[in-house]
Design a protein around this motif. Structure first.
Motif, short mmCIF file in Angstrom:
data_model
loop_
_atom_site.label_atom_id
_atom_site.label_comp_id
_atom_site.label_asym_id
_atom_site.label_seq_id
_atom_site.Cartn_x
_atom_site.Cartn_y
_atom_site.Cartn_z
N ALA A 131 68.07 22.37 59.65
CA ALA A 131 68.75 23.30 59.49
C ALA A 131 68.35 24.09 60.81
CB ALA A 131 68.78 24.37 58.47
N ILE A 132 67.32 24.39 61.22
CA ILE A 132 66.66 24.88 62.49
C ILE A 132 65.89 24.00 63.79
CG2 ILE A 132 65.69 26.03 63.55
CD1 ILE A 132 65.16 28.36 61.47
N ASP A 133 67.06 23.62 64.40
CA ASP A 133 66.47 22.47 65.36
C ASP A 133 66.19 23.16 66.78
OD1 ASP A 133 66.16 20.38 66.96
OD2 ASP A 133 67.99 19.82 68.26
N ALA A 134 64.52 23.45 66.57
CA ALA A 134 63.80 24.30 67.21
C ALA A 134 63.39 23.08 68.74
CB ALA A 134 62.90 25.32 66.53
N GLY A 135 62.96 22.24 67.87
CA GLY A 135 62.37 20.68 69.02
C GLY A 135 60.99 21.20 68.71
N LEU A 136 60.81 21.55 68.59
CA LEU A 136 59.01 21.55 68.00
C LEU A 136 59.62 22.04 66.75
CD1 LEU A 136 58.69 24.96 71.07
CD2 LEU A 136 57.66 21.96 71.20
N PRO A 137 57.46 21.26 66.35
CA PRO A 137 57.23 21.12 64.84
C PRO A 137 56.43 22.56 64.92
CG PRO A 137 55.45 20.32 66.75
CD PRO A 137 56.99 20.77 67.21
N ALA A 138 56.45 22.83 63.51
CA ALA A 138 55.65 24.63 63.21
C ALA A 138 54.46 23.81 63.32
CB ALA A 138 55.60 24.01 61.39
N ALA A 139 53.38 23.31 63.61
CA ALA A 139 52.04 23.16 64.54
C ALA A 139 52.08 23.54 66.00
CB ALA A 139 52.03 22.04 64.60
N HIS A 140 53.04 23.80 66.96
CA HIS A 140 53.77 24.57 67.68
C HIS A 140 53.34 25.89 68.10
CE1 HIS A 140 54.67 25.79 71.99
NE2 HIS A 140 56.08 25.46 71.61
N ALA A 141 54.35 26.08 67.13
CA ALA A 141 54.18 28.12 66.64
C ALA A 141 53.13 29.09 65.64
CB ALA A 141 55.72 27.86 65.56
N VAL A 142 52.28 27.84 65.58
CA VAL A 142 51.07 28.48 64.66
C VAL A 142 50.67 27.89 65.90
CG1 VAL A 142 48.82 27.00 63.72
CG2 VAL A 142 51.74 27.33 62.10
N SER A 143 50.18 27.09 66.30
CA SER A 143 49.24 27.07 67.80
C SER A 143 49.43 28.39 68.75
CB SER A 143 49.08 25.68 68.45
OG SER A 143 48.82 26.18 69.58
N ALA A 144 50.79 28.82 69.25
CA ALA A 144 50.55 29.90 69.87
C ALA A 144 50.49 31.11 69.53
CB ALA A 144 52.33 29.59 70.24
N GLY A 145 51.06 30.92 67.59
CA GLY A 145 50.43 32.32 67.35
C GLY A 145 49.00 33.26 67.14
N ILE A 146 47.91 31.94 67.30
CA ILE A 146 46.51 31.85 67.09
C ILE A 146 46.17 32.06 69.11
CG2 ILE A 146 44.42 30.61 66.76
CD1 ILE A 146 45.81 29.80 63.95
N LEU A 147 46.59 31.30 69.36
CA LEU A 147 46.45 32.01 70.91
C LEU A 147 47.04 33.30 71.39
CD1 LEU A 147 46.48 28.11 72.36
CD2 LEU A 147 44.82 29.03 71.97
N ALA A 148 48.24 33.48 71.56
CA ALA A 148 48.41 34.37 71.34
C ALA A 148 48.01 35.77 70.89
CB ALA A 148 50.34 35.50 70.52
N GLY A 149 47.02 35.90 69.45
CA GLY A 149 46.36 36.75 69.00
C GLY A 149 44.69 36.52 69.83
N LEU A 150 44.19 35.56 70.13
CA LEU A 150 42.92 34.71 70.97
C LEU A 150 43.26 36.06 72.19
CD1 LEU A 150 41.64 31.62 70.00
CD2 LEU A 150 40.70 33.55 69.49
N ALA A 151 43.88 35.95 73.10
CA ALA A 151 44.01 36.60 74.55
C ALA A 151 44.04 38.73 74.02
CB ALA A 151 45.86 36.51 74.62
N ARG A 152 44.28 39.00 72.65
CA ARG A 152 43.87 39.98 72.44
C ARG A 152 42.41 40.20 72.48
NH1 ARG A 152 48.39 42.29 69.60
NH2 ARG A 152 50.39 41.27 70.28
N VAL A 153 41.52 39.44 72.27
CA VAL A 153 40.22 39.55 71.74
C VAL A 153 39.35 39.36 73.33
CG1 VAL A 153 37.86 37.77 71.38
CG2 VAL A 153 40.97 37.85 70.39
N SER A 154 37.78 40.77 73.90
CA SER A 154 37.75 40.74 74.89
C SER A 154 36.45 39.52 75.04
CB SER A 154 36.59 41.61 74.63
OG SER A 154 35.63 41.53 73.14
N LEU A 155 37.09 39.37 76.77
CA LEU A 155 36.26 38.20 77.34
C LEU A 155 35.36 37.62 76.64
CD1 LEU A 155 37.89 38.22 81.33
CD2 LEU A 155 38.65 36.53 79.34
N ALA A 156 34.68 38.14 76.84
CA ALA A 156 32.90 38.29 75.92
C ALA A 156 32.44 37.78 74.28
CB ALA A 156 32.13 39.83 75.78
#
Length: 185
Positions: A131-156
């Protein structure tokens, strides 16, 4: 344990999920999936281990994994993300509940701008199916979410947190494999 994985080798995953090539630069090998994931973690772009795990896990398990990862970063998330995190928890716990499905469908209408909004998008894509043709699998959004969260973690701290998240994903994949093996008997 690893024999029961959805994808025995990295090449199997890449063959079954061609969209992964849009999210990763690593070339597939005939290594067992878990070994490949750990090699990614030790490689030049360790973030690809997160992406690989997102594709390795079944969709609902991947959404739960993202919930667990981002829940560990709660102090770095805003109020809206914390609300969405609770919604993800409820949706995973009772995916067929019409109230949870309706709440996810409503949350999906807002474009993803935060880590957990990506995970909500993954849940919404999974629920809506074609019903939603996102053109991307759910895994893409899962990865994006986790990586966006990691971007908030200090570099150290970032690599340690990334490693913990990847190992959590690997453990979940192994547990899923065990459950599938038990169901098969």
């Amino acid at each position: 344990m690893a024999n029961g994985l959805r994808f025995r080798t990295a090449r199997d995953l890449f063959s079954a999920c061609p969209a992964v090539t849009r999210d990763m630069k690593a070339a597939p090998t005939d290594q067992p999936s878990i070994e490949f994931c750990r090699a990614l973690l030790a490689g030049r772009v360790p973030e690809e281990a997160i992406t690989f795990c997102a594709y390795l896990l079944p969709e609902r398990a991947a959404v739960w994994w993202a919930h667990e990862c981002l829940g560990n970063l709660a102090e770095l998330l805003g109020d809206r993300d914390l609300e969405l995190l609770a919604l993800v928890r409820d949706w995973v716990g009772e995916p067929g509940n019409p109230d949870h499905r309706a709440a996810v469908a409503q949350a999906v209408e807002v474009p993803p701008a935060t880590p957990v909004s990506w995970v909500i998008l993954a849940a919404g894509w999974r629920d809506a199916g074609p019903a939603i043709d996102a053109g991307l699998p759910a895994a893409h959004a899962v990865s994006a979410g986790i990586l966006a969260g990691l971007a908030r973690v200090s570099l150290a701290d970032r690599f340690a947190v990334l490693s913990a998240f990847a190992e959590m994903g690997i453990q979940m994949a192994e547990m899923e494999a065990q459950q599938q093996s038990a169901v098969a008997y």
